[in-house]
Structure formats: C-alpha cells, structure tokens
Design a protein around this motif. Sequence first.
Motif: not given
Length: 192
Positions: A146-147, A150
């Motif tokens: 997922s962002e 990240s």
Amino acid sequence: MKATLDEPGNNVLSPTKLAHVVLRTNNFDAMRAFYKTFLGATPAYENHFLCFLRYDDEHHRIGIINMPIGPKNAATSGLEHISFTFNTLDELAMSYLQRQKHGIEPFWCVNHGPTTSVYYHDPDGNTLETQVDNFGNDEAEAFMLSEAYSINPLGVDFTMKDLIARLQAGEDDRSIKQRPASGPRGLETIPL
C-alpha cells in the motif's frame, strides 16, 4: 515439470521452517541467564561453553557459545534482529510485564502495520523483537504493497502503558492493532 534428484530444476526448495539461531559471546553467563528469562526457556543442553535453549516443540531454538572474542560492534554489518511471535496482544502485554519484573525493558514499541512489535536488547547489544501479527498473510502482503506502507515502512510508535490500558478497558484487538495514519518516516527515527 516436477523437480527430481536427476533434474532438480533452477528454483531452490524453500526450508520448512527456521530451526534455530546460535549466538557467540564473551559474556556467556549473562547471555545464558538473559535468554532463559527472556524466553521462559529451559536448557536442552548446557555446559561451560555451550547452551542450547528450548521454549516450544523444537529441541532447541537458541544456541549460545562462549568464545574468546571482542565486544560486538554495532557499526558493522551483521544480524539486525531476531523476532519472536506471540498469538495475541494479551500474550505480548503479559510477556512485557513479566520481563519488566526481571528488569528487562524495551527500547522501542512500534506498530509496523503488519505487526505490533516490542524491541529489546540482550546483554551483548543484540536486538530482539517480540511481535503479534496484525493481519493474516494476504492482508499483511496487501498492506505492505500500500501507499501508506511505502510512505512509512517503519511504523508508528506507541507505549506499552497505553496498549495495556486499552486491553484492560476491553477495546477490541482489531482496533488496537490498526496502525494510525502517519507521514513519512526514515531510518534516522529508529531508537538504538
């Protein structure tokens, strides 16, 4: 095509499990005592220079070897940490409280997202993680892609006092395991 001994193929067969970790030390008595307490372990075998400890169904999980070596240098390459999993947040909290009674205090408590983790140092300065999985494997993998992960793959700090208070108040484990939203975080923010 199925791999055979005549045609083994190119992919390496994965092991069934990680069997054990062996640590070398010049601080044998302190390390042996620490790991017995830290893991609630019993010796499978020990003498004046070897100690093999067990705490589950494996005949030994931790080995300690007394060697005439210099002190550990944390500024060089090497093992980062060893991690031990508990089944529930209650078990993680209970083990924290029990260790605390023996003077063993964590230096970092963090919700990584996939895990809720508590980090300790052993007498040689090796880092140990105790953790609870926050998701099943598929959910953990999705979170790690997922962002949010990240942007911050390290996690959000918490205190065991707050986690225990939430457990004692009857808050649902799933709610406690939910990693709070956060901004970016880099390696420089990790306590040593």
